[in-house]
Design an enzyme around this catalytic site. Structure first.
Site, short mmCIF file in Angstrom:
data_model
loop_
_atom_site.label_atom_id
_atom_site.label_comp_id
_atom_site.label_asym_id
_atom_site.label_seq_id
_atom_site.Cartn_x
_atom_site.Cartn_y
_atom_site.Cartn_z
N SER A 5 0.90 -0.76 3.33
CA SER A 5 2.24 -0.22 3.06
C SER A 5 2.96 0.07 4.37
O SER A 5 2.55 0.96 5.13
CB SER A 5 2.14 1.06 2.23
N HIS A 30 3.10 -4.45 1.47
CA HIS A 30 3.71 -3.60 0.45
C HIS A 30 4.95 -2.92 1.05
O HIS A 30 4.86 -2.24 2.07
CB HIS A 30 2.71 -2.53 -0.01
N ASP A 32 8.02 -0.38 0.20
CA ASP A 32 8.59 0.63 -0.70
C ASP A 32 10.08 0.78 -0.45
O ASP A 32 10.51 1.09 0.67
CB ASP A 32 7.91 1.98 -0.47
N MET A 34 13.31 2.96 -1.54
CA MET A 34 13.64 4.24 -2.16
C MET A 34 15.11 4.57 -1.94
O MET A 34 15.63 4.35 -0.84
CB MET A 34 12.75 5.34 -1.57
N HIS A 63 8.21 -2.86 -3.95
CA HIS A 63 8.17 -1.81 -4.97
C HIS A 63 9.50 -1.07 -4.98
O HIS A 63 9.81 -0.33 -4.04
CB HIS A 63 6.99 -0.86 -4.64
N MET A 65 11.66 1.75 -6.03
CA MET A 65 11.75 3.11 -6.58
C MET A 65 13.21 3.52 -6.53
O MET A 65 13.62 4.41 -5.79
CB MET A 65 10.87 4.06 -5.76
N MET A 134 0.44 4.33 -9.99
CA MET A 134 0.72 5.28 -8.92
C MET A 134 -0.33 6.38 -8.95
O MET A 134 -0.46 7.11 -9.92
CB MET A 134 2.12 5.88 -9.08
N ASP A 172 -1.64 2.48 -5.85
CA ASP A 172 -0.89 2.91 -4.67
C ASP A 172 -0.86 4.43 -4.58
O ASP A 172 -0.38 5.10 -5.49
CB ASP A 172 0.54 2.36 -4.76
#
Length: 215
Positions: A5, A30, A32, A34, A63, A65, A134, A172
């Protein structure tokens, strides 16, 4: 498989961390995303992801979010995403958004937060390629692994096997070298690790250790 990540990367020298992933042959990167709304943190958008793409050929495991992810799917595909995972409660029409992701020829996943039930899989499993469990509450790196997540992995594995699905399980949050094998043996296919890798003295060697552990 291991998916480092990059939320835990050293962004003053991010190329060095990408070089480590390339040399260690990480299975995925990975990423993220957000928005400060769905989760209480902000990371980066498609333009930054497209710059990361110049640093590696490893598949991007993106991913989202964020609220209303359907508005940004095409942008992240163009930025280089190979897998896009969304949260069921972040979009009004989940099936439509999953189909939108897959319409671009990439894989689609759904993420299940720690307190969320697995019943959503009754209506989505046949349409997705990945279930992201998660094992921390989403929004920040460096959190401790929630122990009940191992049982959740086992439960999802049973659901997938009973459906004779080829859907992969990704986990994760709080993954370390000392708990990775337990989660893997519970049924996980892909483990996401951030601070355990990029907070170590040698990220390349740590990725290799993860890969050897999960053989």
């Amino acid at each position: 498989m291991i998916s480092p990540s990059i939320l835990s990367c050293d962004f003053t020298n991010v190329k060095k961390d990408f070089d480590a992933m390339n040399e260690a042959k990480a299975d995925f990167v990975h990423i993220d995303i957000m928005d400060g709304n769905y989760v209480p943190n902000i990371s980066f958008g498609p333009s930054i992801v497209s710059q990361f793409r110049k640093l590696t050929d490893i598949d991007f495991d993106v991913h989202l979010m964020i609220n209303e992810p359907e508005k940004y799917i095409e942008d992240f595909v163009k930025a280089g995403a190979n897998i896009i995972t969304i949260h069921p409660d972040s979009t009004l029409h989940l099936n439509r958004t999953i189909n939108l992701i897959k319409s671009f020829g990439i894989k689609a996943g759904i993420a299940i937060n720690p307190a969320q039930e697995l019943s959503i899989l009754d209506y989505t499993l046949e349409d997705i390629d990945l279930v992201l469990i998660m094992s921390v509450n989403p929004g920040f790196g460096g959190q401790s692994f929630i122990e009940s997540s191992t049982r959740k992995v086992e439960d999802v594995k049973k659901i997938i096997n009973n459906a004779k699905s080829k859907c992969l399980i990704e986990v994760d949050g709080g993954i370390k070298l000392n708990n990775a094998l337990k989660v893997y043996n519970a049924g996980a296919d892909i483990l996401v690790a951030g601070s355990a890798i990029f907070g170590s003295e040698n990220p390349k060697k740590t990725i290799i250790k993860f890969k050897e552990l999960l053989k």
